[in-house]
Motif scaffolding. Structure first.
Motif, mmCIF file in Angstrom:
data_model
loop_
_atom_site.group_PDB
_atom_site.id
_atom_site.type_symbol
_atom_site.label_atom_id
_atom_site.label_comp_id
_atom_site.label_asym_id
_atom_site.label_seq_id
_atom_site.Cartn_x
_atom_site.Cartn_y
_atom_site.Cartn_z
ATOM 1 N N CYS A 252 0.828 -1.210 0.000
ATOM 2 C CA CYS A 252 0.000 0.000 0.000
ATOM 3 C C CYS A 252 0.862 1.260 0.000
ATOM 4 O O CYS A 252 0.562 2.233 -0.709
ATOM 5 C CB CYS A 252 -0.925 -0.002 1.209
ATOM 6 N N ALA A 253 1.938 1.244 0.778
ATOM 7 C CA ALA A 253 2.815 2.409 0.842
ATOM 8 C C ALA A 253 3.425 2.714 -0.523
ATOM 9 O O ALA A 253 3.632 3.886 -0.882
ATOM 10 C CB ALA A 253 3.916 2.177 1.871
ATOM 11 N N GLY A 254 3.699 1.683 -1.291
ATOM 12 C CA GLY A 254 4.249 1.885 -2.615
ATOM 13 C C GLY A 254 3.312 2.622 -3.555
ATOM 14 O O GLY A 254 3.742 3.178 -4.573
ATOM 15 N N HIS A 255 2.020 2.624 -3.212
ATOM 16 C CA HIS A 255 1.025 3.331 -4.021
ATOM 17 C C HIS A 255 0.519 4.590 -3.320
ATOM 18 O O HIS A 255 -0.439 5.228 -3.803
ATOM 19 C CB HIS A 255 -0.154 2.409 -4.333
ATOM 20 N N GLY A 256 1.117 4.918 -2.181
ATOM 21 C CA GLY A 256 0.711 6.116 -1.453
ATOM 22 C C GLY A 256 -0.659 6.020 -0.821
ATOM 23 O O GLY A 256 -1.343 7.032 -0.632
ATOM 24 N N VAL A 257 -1.063 4.798 -0.456
ATOM 25 C CA VAL A 257 -2.390 4.570 0.127
ATOM 26 C C VAL A 257 -2.233 3.931 1.494
ATOM 27 O O VAL A 257 -1.534 2.911 1.621
ATOM 28 C CB VAL A 257 -3.236 3.647 -0.790
ATOM 29 N N PRO A 258 -2.870 4.468 2.551
ATOM 30 C CA PRO A 258 -2.828 3.797 3.845
ATOM 31 C C PRO A 258 -3.525 2.433 3.779
ATOM 32 O O PRO A 258 -4.530 2.268 3.066
ATOM 33 C CB PRO A 258 -3.591 4.749 4.779
ATOM 34 N N LEU A 259 -3.009 1.478 4.523
ATOM 35 C CA LEU A 259 -3.627 0.152 4.555
ATOM 36 C C LEU A 259 -5.072 0.228 5.023
ATOM 37 O O LEU A 259 -5.928 -0.510 4.531
ATOM 38 C CB LEU A 259 -2.817 -0.780 5.465
#
Length: 305
Positions: A252-259
């Motif tokens: 998720c971090a790789g896409h800039g989205v919080p889990l």
């Protein structure tokens, strides 16, 4: 917020709903003022589906929700447990909730018990009706569901007393049997269709698609593990689960989205799912969940997950 219709009924629920266990003091006490603020903040953020049950705080959750909610909302409650005043000297029964009122819970799946439970819920809610009634945790009472509980609920639906009926459980296997054998409008499946745990994808969700039964998903955070906690399915998470969550966080971090955002939105990607209900204990938690829910999530993230 987006509205989705439940089965073939006229009931429409927002895709994000507020679950009522948190404000009722699940695990830790919640002051009445804080619980009330959470419910009202959920309404302010556009949530129009609110789920509760007699089990939540032995009636406290229903009373708090009923007092805080304005009109124009879809409310669901549950049947199967009656609240009985404690006898003199009888210790309170917490049931996982802090500061329990002086009641104990008794299973009752008879037609009379179903009607009594609903009437007492309406009194606690201060309402003249609820939209949805679920049979709550009938795991060890399947034959009683077929013999008495379901016929009583179906009669209430036929009479227009309630608009939708269903069952709510923490497992998918029995929910699948109920969907296949009964005319249910909706089921509430907690913890079994998440980023971490998806048995409902194999049995319940296909059955619901075939039957036209809607699904409400609870426990999207798996009792905390997907929201930064360390519990899975209401117990300390085993090491392999902690490792899986770490990997999900990395993706998720790789896409800039919080889990948390991915966990909330994931169930709604299935066509049978109408809503995700999340328990919140404060207005700040409501805001956090609503903010997470409203984030745009790139399709590439779902592909990688």
């Amino acid at each position: 917020m987006e509205l989705r219709r439940l089965g073939s009924t006229t009931v429409e629920v927002t895709t994000l709903g507020l679950g009522g266990a948190g404000i009722a003091g699940l695990y830790d006490p919640v002051p009445d003022a804080e619980a009330t603020a959470a419910v009202r903040r959920a309404f302010d953020r556009g949530i129009r589906y609110f789920d509760t049950a007699p089990h939540y705080g032995a009636g406290r959750g229903e009373r708090l929700m009923g007092a805080a909610l304005p009109g124009g909302c879809v409310i669901s409650t549950k049947v199967g447990r009656l609240l009985v005043p404690l006898a003199a000297g009888e210790p309170p029964e917490a049931g996982g909730f802090a500061d329990p009122p002086p009641y104990r819970r008794e299973w009752d799946w008879s037609a009379e018990g179903i009607l009594r439970s609903l009437n007492e819920s309406l009194e606690r809610l201060g309402a003249d009706h609820v939209d949805i009634v679920y049979m709550h945790d009938p795991d060890r009472h399947e034959e009683q569901v077929y013999a008495s509980a379901y016929p009583a609920l179906a009669a209430l639906r036929d009479e227009g007393v309630v608009r939708a009926i269903g069952a709510g459980m923490n497992q998918s296997a029995m929910l699948t049997r109920l969907v296949e054998r009964l005319d249910l409008d909706v089921v509430l499946c907690a913890g079994r269709y998440t980023l971490l745990d998806r048995p409902a994808l194999e049995d319940l969700l296909p059955a619901c698609e075939r039957r036209g039964t809607s699904v409400v998903v609870g426990g999207a955070y798996n009792s905390g593990l997907l929201a930064g906690g360390t519990t899975f399915d209401y117990r300390p998470a085993p090491p392999e689960m902690l490792a899986r969550v770490a990997r999900l966080e990395e993706i998720c971090a790789g896409h800039g989205v919080p889990l948390r955002a991915a966990a909330l939105r994931f169930p709604l990607r299935h066509p049978a799912v109408a809503s995700v209900v999340v328990g919140c204990r404060s207005a700040a938690e409501v805001d956090d969940n609503a903010d997470m829910f409203e984030l745009d999530i790139p399709e590439a993230l779902w592909d990688e997950l």
